[in-house]
Design an enzyme around this catalytic site. Structure first.
Site, mmCIF file in Angstrom:
data_model
loop_
_atom_site.group_PDB
_atom_site.id
_atom_site.type_symbol
_atom_site.label_atom_id
_atom_site.label_comp_id
_atom_site.label_asym_id
_atom_site.label_seq_id
_atom_site.Cartn_x
_atom_site.Cartn_y
_atom_site.Cartn_z
ATOM 1 N N CYS A 173 -10.221 9.190 23.361
ATOM 2 C CA CYS A 173 -8.839 8.191 22.305
ATOM 3 C C CYS A 173 -8.634 7.638 21.373
ATOM 4 C CB CYS A 173 -7.514 9.338 21.670
ATOM 5 S SG CYS A 173 -6.877 10.581 22.577
ATOM 6 N N HIS A 240 0.205 9.219 15.015
ATOM 7 C CA HIS A 240 1.139 10.290 14.981
ATOM 8 C C HIS A 240 2.016 10.403 15.536
ATOM 9 C CE1 HIS A 240 -2.635 11.216 17.769
ATOM 10 N NE2 HIS A 240 -1.512 11.887 18.278
#
Length: 297
Positions: A173, A240
């Site tokens: 990530c 998010h």
């Protein structure tokens, strides 16, 4: 005095709750998402350490995971032995089987962050293989370049290796960062800054951890290169909030951020692999209580 640097994180959380796009995701949880928000910037000067205060961040976990990355390790059981469980779910037998890694032993996460940092391009066998001398040691190369060629524009650390993605329990990530040495024209000491690009940013659980981790890495590299820490800049892609985190984050938004703590390194170290947990001294960390959030896998 308001902690403006933590407030920028809280403002982004509020913006996503108010304006985020409702999107499905790999885990099935559902998210509210925005793309490419303004970067977050944190000063590391004067020993300031950006450990969020509006909830308690698990700093021992941040440190031990980073040391695990630096050692090039990929066995989550090594962290579990230290009572750190942040990789347990992705290393579980059930999860590895579910993504087709049926021959992997439990805990073997594949060629994730640490492997790419220390052995980029080497062939990954398993988490027990000795890879010394194999692949590109990006971390060692960066430290050497900072010491010998501080103006270099190739001080890059990449965990994103497309050839290895299918072998990873979870693709990276936080995937790519660049270091920059500020050489002052006056008598001030040189400073080291870091800019991180993170493709997938879990604002509730992941991002507070990631801010602390890369700020810490910057401080560690600065220390072994006899530089002062400068800035940490966090650039985000898909940013998010998982829908089952919204209520917890709304609680966090009611809290007024407190001053960041300070970080001191307890001894002179020139080899980044020599750091241990006891070398890090976090002082004046006065967070609000922990807010629990479920990890989506």
């Amino acid at each position: 005095m308001v902690n403006a640097e933590e407030q920028q994180y809280l403002n982004l959380v509020q913006y996503i709750i108010n304006h985020g796009e409702d999107r499905p995701d790999r885990t099935g949880t559902g998210t509210l998402s925005v793309f490419a928000p303004s970067p977050l910037k944190f000063s590391l000067r004067n020993k300031t350490f950006p450990l969020l205060t509006t909830k308690r961040v698990f700093i021992r976990g941040v440190i031990e995971e980073l040391l695990w990355f630096i050692r090039g390790e990929t066995d989550s059981l090594k962290l579990r032995e230290k009572n750190i469980h942040i990789w347990d779910a992705n290393g579980s037998r059930e999860y590895l089987d579910s993504i087709g890694l049926t021959k992997r032993q439990e805990g073997d996460l594949g060629p994730i962050y640490g492997f790419q940092w220390r052995h980029f391009g080497a062939e990954y066998i398993d988490c027990k293989t000795n890879y010394i001398g194999q692949g590109v040691d990006q971390l060692a190369n960066i430290i050497q370049k900072i010491r010998t060629s501080p103006y270099d524009r190739r001080l890059i650390l990449s965990a994103w290796n497309p050839a290895d993605l299918e072998k990873m329990a979870l693709p990276p990530c936080h995937m790519f960062c660049q270091f920059y040495v500020h050489i002052p024209s006056n008598n001030h000491r040189p400073e080291l800054s870091c800019q991180l690009y993170q493709r997938s940013c879990d604002m509730g659980l992941g991002v507070p951890f990631n801010i602390a981790s890369y700020a810490l890495l910057t401080c560690m590299i600065a220390h072994v290169c006899d530089l002062d820490p400068g800035d940490f800049i966090h650039v985000m892609g898909d940013c998010h909030i998982y829908k089952d985190h919204i209520e917890a984050l709304q609680q966090q938004l009611t809290r007024s951020p407190r001053p960041f703590p300070t970080l001191s390194l307890n001894r002179s170290i020139t080899d980044i692999e020599d750091f241990t947990l006891d070398d890090f001294n976090i002082q004046n960390y006065h967070p609000y209580e922990t807010i629990k959030m479920k990890m989506s896998i």
